[in-house]
Design a protein around this motif. Structure first.
Motif, PDB file in Angstrom:
ATOM      1  N   GLN A  68      -3.991  81.173  22.775  1.00 15.50           N
ATOM      2  CA  GLN A  68      -4.218  81.316  24.169  1.00 15.50           C
ATOM      3  C   GLN A  68      -5.829  81.997  24.073  1.00 15.50           C
ATOM      4  O   GLN A  68      -6.512  81.665  25.074  1.00 15.50           O
ATOM      5  CB  GLN A  68      -3.436  82.359  24.624  1.00 15.50           C
ATOM      6  CG  GLN A  68      -1.728  81.941  24.853  1.00 15.50           C
ATOM      7  CD  GLN A  68      -1.648  80.771  25.842  1.00 15.50           C
ATOM      8  OE1 GLN A  68      -2.417  80.509  26.731  1.00 15.50           O
ATOM      9  NE2 GLN A  68      -0.861  79.796  25.514  1.00 15.50           N
ATOM     10  N   LYS A  71      -7.984  78.927  24.197  1.00 17.46           N
ATOM     11  CA  LYS A  71      -8.174  78.477  25.626  1.00 17.46           C
ATOM     12  C   LYS A  71      -9.021  79.319  26.551  1.00 17.46           C
ATOM     13  O   LYS A  71     -10.066  78.750  27.271  1.00 17.46           O
ATOM     14  CB  LYS A  71      -6.804  78.101  26.122  1.00 17.46           C
ATOM     15  CG  LYS A  71      -5.962  77.193  25.383  1.00 17.46           C
ATOM     16  CD  LYS A  71      -4.509  76.960  25.881  1.00 17.46           C
ATOM     17  CE  LYS A  71      -4.473  76.570  27.196  1.00 17.46           C
ATOM     18  NZ  LYS A  71      -3.168  75.991  27.685  1.00 17.46           N
ATOM     19  N   SER A  72      -8.640  80.578  26.523  1.00 22.25           N
ATOM     20  CA  SER A  72      -9.842  81.508  27.255  1.00 22.25           C
ATOM     21  C   SER A  72     -11.209  81.341  26.826  1.00 22.25           C
ATOM     22  O   SER A  72     -11.891  81.441  27.845  1.00 22.25           O
ATOM     23  CB  SER A  72      -9.214  82.928  26.972  1.00 22.25           C
ATOM     24  OG  SER A  72      -7.687  83.018  27.522  1.00 22.25           O
ATOM     25  N   ARG A  75     -12.789  78.381  28.279  1.00 21.39           N
ATOM     26  CA  ARG A  75     -12.995  78.252  29.553  1.00 21.39           C
ATOM     27  C   ARG A  75     -14.141  79.280  30.146  1.00 21.39           C
ATOM     28  O   ARG A  75     -14.835  78.733  30.742  1.00 21.39           O
ATOM     29  CB  ARG A  75     -11.628  78.468  30.325  1.00 21.39           C
ATOM     30  CG  ARG A  75     -10.737  77.383  30.389  1.00 21.39           C
ATOM     31  CD  ARG A  75      -9.528  77.958  31.357  1.00 21.39           C
ATOM     32  NE  ARG A  75      -8.805  79.005  30.999  1.00 21.39           N
ATOM     33  CZ  ARG A  75      -7.490  78.999  30.306  1.00 21.39           C
ATOM     34  NH1 ARG A  75      -6.941  77.717  30.249  1.00 21.39           N
ATOM     35  NH2 ARG A  75      -6.774  80.062  29.943  1.00 21.39           N
ATOM     36  N   GLN A  85     -17.934  70.293  32.884  1.00 20.08           N
ATOM     37  CA  GLN A  85     -17.164  69.763  31.826  1.00 20.08           C
ATOM     38  C   GLN A  85     -17.784  68.648  31.032  1.00 20.08           C
ATOM     39  O   GLN A  85     -17.689  68.575  30.011  1.00 20.08           O
ATOM     40  CB  GLN A  85     -16.012  69.598  32.056  1.00 20.08           C
ATOM     41  CG  GLN A  85     -14.783  70.746  32.519  1.00 20.08           C
ATOM     42  CD  GLN A  85     -13.508  70.450  32.603  1.00 20.08           C
ATOM     43  OE1 GLN A  85     -13.041  69.298  32.376  1.00 20.08           O
ATOM     44  NE2 GLN A  85     -12.719  71.261  33.278  1.00 20.08           N
ATOM     45  N   ASN A 183      -2.169  71.836  18.825  1.00 20.94           N
ATOM     46  CA  ASN A 183      -2.094  72.165  20.271  1.00 20.94           C
ATOM     47  C   ASN A 183      -3.062  71.636  21.128  1.00 20.94           C
ATOM     48  O   ASN A 183      -2.344  71.255  22.293  1.00 20.94           O
ATOM     49  CB  ASN A 183      -1.947  73.714  20.297  1.00 20.94           C
ATOM     50  CG  ASN A 183      -0.775  74.489  19.779  1.00 20.94           C
ATOM     51  OD1 ASN A 183       0.146  74.417  20.642  1.00 20.94           O
ATOM     52  ND2 ASN A 183      -0.909  75.191  18.681  1.00 20.94           N
ATOM     53  N   ASP A 240      -5.369  68.609  27.012  1.00 23.71           N
ATOM     54  CA  ASP A 240      -4.815  69.661  27.555  1.00 23.71           C
ATOM     55  C   ASP A 240      -5.439  69.740  28.980  1.00 23.71           C
ATOM     56  O   ASP A 240      -6.777  70.129  28.980  1.00 23.71           O
ATOM     57  CB  ASP A 240      -5.390  70.952  26.613  1.00 23.71           C
ATOM     58  CG  ASP A 240      -4.375  72.399  27.418  1.00 23.71           C
ATOM     59  OD1 ASP A 240      -4.151  72.339  28.686  1.00 23.71           O
ATOM     60  OD2 ASP A 240      -4.087  73.187  26.517  1.00 23.71           O
ATOM     61  N   PRO A 241      -4.789  69.627  30.062  1.00 20.56           N
ATOM     62  CA  PRO A 241      -5.370  69.413  31.318  1.00 20.56           C
ATOM     63  C   PRO A 241      -5.908  70.762  31.719  1.00 20.56           C
ATOM     64  O   PRO A 241      -6.639  70.912  32.888  1.00 20.56           O
ATOM     65  CB  PRO A 241      -4.062  69.089  32.244  1.00 20.56           C
ATOM     66  CG  PRO A 241      -2.970  69.268  31.446  1.00 20.56           C
ATOM     67  CD  PRO A 241      -3.275  68.990  30.088  1.00 20.56           C
ATOM     68  N   GLU A 242      -5.341  71.958  31.273  1.00 23.30           N
ATOM     69  CA  GLU A 242      -5.793  73.067  31.659  1.00 23.30           C
ATOM     70  C   GLU A 242      -7.248  73.658  31.155  1.00 23.30           C
ATOM     71  O   GLU A 242      -7.893  74.441  31.735  1.00 23.30           O
ATOM     72  CB  GLU A 242      -5.133  74.335  31.051  1.00 23.30           C
ATOM     73  CG  GLU A 242      -3.584  74.315  31.750  1.00 23.30           C
ATOM     74  CD  GLU A 242      -2.658  75.686  31.114  1.00 23.30           C
ATOM     75  OE1 GLU A 242      -3.229  76.479  30.241  1.00 23.30           O
ATOM     76  OE2 GLU A 242      -1.506  75.678  31.222  1.00 23.30           O
ATOM     77  N   LEU A 243      -7.672  72.599  30.224  1.00 21.04           N
ATOM     78  CA  LEU A 243      -9.099  72.924  29.476  1.00 21.04           C
ATOM     79  C   LEU A 243     -10.196  71.931  30.119  1.00 21.04           C
ATOM     80  O   LEU A 243     -11.182  72.034  30.753  1.00 21.04           O
ATOM     81  CB  LEU A 243      -9.046  72.885  28.224  1.00 21.04           C
ATOM     82  CG  LEU A 243      -8.434  73.880  27.525  1.00 21.04           C
ATOM     83  CD1 LEU A 243      -8.339  73.654  25.987  1.00 21.04           C
ATOM     84  CD2 LEU A 243      -9.179  75.227  27.926  1.00 21.04           C
ATOM     85  N   SER A 245     -10.501  67.713  31.972  1.00 18.99           N
ATOM     86  CA  SER A 245      -9.921  66.523  32.698  1.00 18.99           C
ATOM     87  C   SER A 245     -10.074  65.229  31.786  1.00 18.99           C
ATOM     88  O   SER A 245      -9.279  64.258  31.869  1.00 18.99           O
ATOM     89  CB  SER A 245     -10.319  66.149  33.834  1.00 18.99           C
ATOM     90  OG  SER A 245     -12.004  66.280  34.080  1.00 18.99           O
TER      91      SER A 245
END
Length: 514
Positions: A68, A71-72, A75, A85, A183, A240-243, A245
């Motif tokens: 986590q 990822k933080s 971003r 991006q 991951n 990972d779509p949270e990071l 596209s």
């Protein structure tokens, strides 16, 4: 021979934005850095993670927290830089090396916390293998000493104590790089690089393959382990779509100490670097052939690049910067590094006080996993300033021991040690290091050498740079020459050796008592 890398399709358009995003997943924190086309870090962001100490000598991390955090920081650093991006052309990884974990491939949940490289809980496994007469064979195959430091016994412990409820086909084992790649790739890629694989004690550094015999001795099935590639391999893509596209290529995967070796441009035989972190790694490049380690050193794969591997010799120090963390967090002797520097300057000298930071045993050249820390030489006038200075100086004494060992084993006198890591900002420590070594100590302009090594390799893989271009990125900042007289050096080193011998004698006495 090293596996040939398949043809790659991730070369970048010459008109694309030229930023690499590098993740440095270290023992205490996770950092994200943006590296531009000139090989410079333009932005960085770090998040610390919790350290768990469930028993004496045990150290753990929560892999989910670390992921986590990764990822933080990804971003955060992009937002901090105000980049789209599309500006990111690749992501690279450098990581704490021997930290081991096992997870469920179906749920993605670790079966327990990761066991950190510092953890000594598997000392009994190592002693059993030594009693079976396997130590020499293990060292020949892996280049490593039989010690809890490395990953194999950690995986064995997890299987014995946390993995019995799941069938083996559900389990995946890896080091921190494998966990993050798995991951971030949408749970599609289970892979590692040669430098990380070579630290597990299950990888044969001659055949460059996982070794069936080693796996049987350690009781770790090979089916759990990742596929091994070169550091410059294109491992796959971020999914990972949270990071992102778009799918961003993953490359430049390398263990932190080897990453620093490349970042320091120690790419010729005999060049050496010291990375001052939680522990310290002193690594010397030895070329394209294995040099068999003796006397407390380990043989290492430096990296796999351009279809071949190169090797190194390493002296491993378990506790260096972490000794200063202990003095701050457990003893409350200082709060900030500015306060630390002020305090050690007040001390003048250590007043004959030595601190041997064997909090998780001693590494090179002693390799005593059960040794415990001690402060030696206190007198009635000793105060916190002397203890803090002794803690700081213990880093330099241990590096001096490591360098002398490398010189003895290779026959190559050290003329210059290139250094990196947080502690190198302390000028008193760096001067004392040069004094003990009687050699030049060089601090580069860039501080994050592990991350830069990873980025440089990733940039080569993506066609951004050649080796010749990368060599031009290295810039010296501060240099320290020895000012200490020979007799004074001998006196101080003799005091250090006496303190270490007292710790070892205490360990032996405790072992004799049972």
């Amino acid at each position: 021979m090293m596996k040939e890398q398949p043809s790659q399709t991730a070369k970048q358009d010459s008109n694309a934005a030229k930023y690499l995003l590098t993740i440095d997943q270290s023992t205490t924190a996770t950092k994200a850095m943006l590296v531009d086309e000139n090989g410079s870090i333009t932005q960085q962001l770090a998040i610390s993670h919790r350290q768990y100490y469930p028993q004496d000598g045990w150290v753990e991390h929560d892999p989910v927290e670390i992921y986590q955090n990764v990822k933080s920081v990804i971003r955060g650093v992009i937002a901090q830089a105000g980049l789209a991006q599309e500006a990111i052309v690749g992501i690279t990884f450098t990581n704490q090396r021997e930290t081991a974990l096992i997870w469920d491939r179906e749920t993605g949940i670790p079966i327990a916390n990761a066991i950190v490289w510092q953890c000594r809980r598997t000392a009994n496994y190592c002693e059993q293998l030594k009693a079976e007469g396997l130590e020499q064979q293990i060292q020949h195959k892996t280049g490593l000493l039989l010690d809890p430091y490395f990953s194999a016994t950690k995986w064995r412990w997890l299987l014995d104590h946390a993995g019995s409820e799941l069938p083996l086909e559900r389990l995946m084992a890896g080091t921190m790089d494998s966990w993050l790649i798995w991951n971030l790739s949408g749970r599609q890629i289970h892979a590692t690089d040669y430098s990380n694989a070579s630290r597990t004690q299950l990888f044969n550094i001659e055949t460059l393959q996982w070794d069936e015999e080693l796996a049987s001795w350690f009781g770790v099935p090979l089916q759990l382990l990742p596929t091994v590639y070169g550091s410059d391999y294109i491992y796959g893509y971020i999914d990972d779509p949270e990071l992102f596209s778009a799918k961003i290529p993953i490359t430049g995967v390398i263990g932190d100490s080897q990453g620093a070796l490349f970042g320091q441009q120690c790419t010729s035989t005999g060049m050496a670097k010291g990375t001052y972190g939680t522990g310290t790694s002193v690594l010397m490049h030895v070329g394209s052939d294995i040099v068999r380690a003796k006397g407390g050193l380990v043989s290492a794969i430096a990296w796999g690049l351009e279809g071949k591997v190169e090797y190194a010799l390493e002296a491993i120090i378990h506790c260096s910067g972490d000794c200063l963390n202990w003095a701050r967090d457990q003893l409350g002797l200082y709060s900030t590094f500015e306060e630390l520097e002020e305090s050690v300057n007040k001390a003048g000298d250590s007043g004959g006080v030595y601190l041997v930071p064997a909090f998780v045993g001693l590494g090179a050249p002693h390799w005593h996993p059960r040794a415990r820390a001690a402060i030696v030489g206190l007198n009635r006038s000793s105060d916190r300033h002397h203890i803090l200075l002794a803690a700081l100086e213990s880093i330099a004494y241990q590096v001096d021991d490591a360098v002398k060992l490398l010189e003895q084993q290779t026959g190559i006198p050290l003329l210059e040690l290139r250094v990196d890591g947080g502690a190198t900002a302390n000028s008193r420590l760096m001067q004392f290091q040069a004094d003990l070594l009687a050699a030049r100590v060089v601090c580069p302009q860039a501080a994050q050498l592990s991350a830069l090594g990873s980025a440089y390799i990733g940039g080569m893989a993506l066609g951004l740079w050649s080796r010749e271009m990368i060599a031009g990125f290295y810039r010296r900042n501060r240099e320290y020459e020895s000012n200490m007289k020979k007799q004074e050096r001998k006196r101080r080193v003799a005091g250090w050796q006496a303190a270490v011998n007292a710790v070892l004698a205490n360990e032996a006495a405790l072992q004799e008592k049972g």
